[in-house]
Scaffold this motif. Structure first.
Motif, PDB file in Angstrom:
ATOM      1  N   GLU A  91       0.839  -1.207   0.000  1.00 51.80           N
ATOM      2  CA  GLU A  91       0.000   0.000   0.000  1.00 51.80           C
ATOM      3  C   GLU A  91       0.869   1.251   0.000  1.00 51.80           C
ATOM      4  O   GLU A  91       0.538   2.248  -0.631  1.00 51.80           O
ATOM      5  CB  GLU A  91      -0.945   0.017   1.202  1.00 51.80           C
ATOM      6  N   HIS A 109      -5.272   3.297   3.118  1.00 46.26           N
ATOM      7  CA  HIS A 109      -5.001   1.855   3.148  1.00 46.26           C
ATOM      8  C   HIS A 109      -3.771   1.525   3.994  1.00 46.26           C
ATOM      9  O   HIS A 109      -3.770   0.564   4.754  1.00 46.26           O
ATOM     10  CB  HIS A 109      -4.816   1.306   1.724  1.00 46.26           C
ATOM     11  N   GLU A 162      -1.797  -3.839  -8.009  1.00 42.89           N
ATOM     12  CA  GLU A 162      -3.154  -3.654  -7.489  1.00 42.89           C
ATOM     13  C   GLU A 162      -4.105  -4.719  -8.009  1.00 42.89           C
ATOM     14  O   GLU A 162      -5.039  -5.113  -7.305  1.00 42.89           O
ATOM     15  CB  GLU A 162      -3.686  -2.266  -7.853  1.00 42.89           C
ATOM     16  N   HIS A 206      -9.040   1.806  -8.661  1.00 38.26           N
ATOM     17  CA  HIS A 206      -7.633   2.031  -9.034  1.00 38.26           C
ATOM     18  C   HIS A 206      -7.243   1.183 -10.243  1.00 38.26           C
ATOM     19  O   HIS A 206      -6.551   1.637 -11.144  1.00 38.26           O
ATOM     20  CB  HIS A 206      -6.703   1.710  -7.860  1.00 38.26           C
ATOM     21  N   GLU A 242      -4.819   5.622  -0.883  1.00 33.61           N
ATOM     22  CA  GLU A 242      -3.696   4.763  -0.495  1.00 33.61           C
ATOM     23  C   GLU A 242      -3.168   5.123   0.892  1.00 33.61           C
ATOM     24  O   GLU A 242      -2.744   4.248   1.648  1.00 33.61           O
ATOM     25  CB  GLU A 242      -2.562   4.831  -1.525  1.00 33.61           C
ATOM     26  N   GLU A 250      -9.788  -0.202  -4.408  1.00 30.44           N
ATOM     27  CA  GLU A 250      -8.840  -0.877  -5.309  1.00 30.44           C
ATOM     28  C   GLU A 250      -9.452  -1.137  -6.690  1.00 30.44           C
ATOM     29  O   GLU A 250      -8.768  -1.059  -7.709  1.00 30.44           O
ATOM     30  CB  GLU A 250      -8.341  -2.204  -4.727  1.00 30.44           C
TER      31      GLU A 250
HETATM   32 FE   LIG Z   1      -4.483   0.442  -1.858  1.00 30.82          FE
END
Ligand SMILES: [Fe+2]
Ligand SMILES: [Fe+2]
Length: 378
Positions: free
Chosen positions: A132, A165, A212, A245, A162, A242
């Motif tokens: 992360e 995370h 990811e 992402h 992030e 995620e």
């Molecule tokens: Fe992440």
């Protein structure tokens, strides 16, 4: 064009001797610096929505924000040992399905295998936390290097995601589990490679598509297996981010790759394969076996052959392979990546749904709305 040896330092991807001879040179390192060779790009073209799909994703990202401190039930009591016992009772151990003589673990009983389960969990969540941070740094790099304003806007939201995370995995490790691990050497080499590359699309490929994509699949598998309510909700929330992402990577690279020459595409295929092997190697969890006193070079080739382990390793690629297909990377040029993914046994996922298509299925909009409604009532 590079050979597999030039990419990963060995000819046979399954050469365990070579894989395990790589270790972190300084496990106590606190600060790690890497040369960032990319150019920082300004754009004076401020037209919003020039790339409508990215603009839409940016809106979704703003609506999908959550607060790591207040949106998760941190008061939940977690008994890691009881969960590890349960896991042992349900699944047994590697010692039940294979002969582990001569590995240093042949005499392990229930206590050692339960401890092993706990260490594995400490290790897995530590690696997620490190990964992360890799995403945090890489996405900040994308904000600097991508020439499109819609992508800069989107990437900026990902930086916040992030940070959150890293925050949740660090907090879970610190308050609910029993120890941490330094970054795995294979993961660190991959993150270093991604940051060092001067081409802005390589950050996307290495991070959004490969790291990811694998994380999204891994979180999904752990989410299904875990019985622990706090971890489940944490993963559910992280996955909702995620998925966006990965979709960001797919939507951006699709445009970039459509104009590339065969030779340029081949570079990307090689980078994707190198990343795939590094991530597979990291899941061998050599540090756990080491900490438990096993003979790592003997036990890992055996543990790797465990059919359950093989299945898990393959399932980690359920997002990566369809996304690479959507980007034209599997079949670009002479289909080099298709062949390579075939060799490591993951090509069968090519027709699974790609993440640009399934991003909304992960959204936590309903949860966030319910929470907002509860807050106004109280
Ligand atoms: Fe992440
Ligand atoms: Fe991410």
């Amino acid at each position: 064009m590079s050979t597999v040896e030039e990419m990963i330092g060995r000819t046979d991807p399954n050469d365990f001797e070579a894989i395990l001879s790589m270790t972190n040179t300084d496990p106590n390192e606190v600060i790690h610096s890497v040369e960032n060779n990319a150019e920082c790009i300004y754009s004076w073209d401020y037209e919003k929505g020039a790339r409508p799909q990215l603009a839409k994703l940016y809106e979704k990202a703003k609506a999908g924000q959550w607060n790591a401190e207040t949106d998760l039930p941190w008061e939940t009591e977690v008994d890691q040992e009881a969960l590890a016992v349960e896991e042992y009772e349900m699944n047994g151990s590697a010692g039940d399905v294979m002969d582990l003589s001569g590995t240093g673990v042949e005499s392990w009983g229930r206590n050692e295998w339960v401890k092993f389960n706990m260490e594995s969990q400490n290790w897995a969540l530590s690696q997620f936390m490190h990964g992360e941070q890799g995403a945090l740094v890489c996405t900040a790099k994308i904000v600097e290097t991508v020439p499109w304003m819609d992508a800069k806007y989107y990437a900026a939201t990902q930086v916040v995601d992030e940070a959150r995370h890293v925050e949740v995995f660090a907090k879970y490790l610190d308050t609910k589990l029993s120890g941490t691990y330094p970054i795995n050497v294979h993961l660190r080499m991959l993150l270093d490679d991604i940051v060092q590359d001067s081409r802005w699309d390589m950050t996307y490929l290495g991070m959004q598509i490969m790291v990811e994509g694998l994380a999204l699949a891994a979180f999904g598998l752990i989410y299904q297996q875990s019985q622990e309510p706090l971890l489940k909700q944490l993963l559910r929330y992280v996955m909702s981010d995620e998925a966006r992402h990965v979709a960001f990577g797919v939507l951006s690279l699709k445009e970039v790759y459509s104009d590339m020459t065969q030779a340029e595409l081949r570079d990307r295929q090689e980078f994707a394969f190198e990343a795939a092997l590094r991530m597979r190697d990291r899941f061998l969890q050599q540090e756990v076996w080491e900490r438990m006193g096993a003979d790592v070079k003997k036990v890992i080739p055996l543990a790797y052959a465990d059919p359950l382990r093989q299945e898990f390793q393959q399932l980690l690629f359920t997002k990566i392979v369809p996304n690479c297909k959507k980007l034209g990377l599997l079949d670009g040029g002479d289909g080099w990546l298709r062949k390579k993914f075939g060799e490591i046994g993951v090509i069968q996922y090519e027709d699974w749904v790609d993440t640009a298509e399934e991003v909304d299925a992960f959204a936590i909009t309903r949860e966030l709305e319910a929470e907002a409604a509860a807050n106004t009532e109280s």
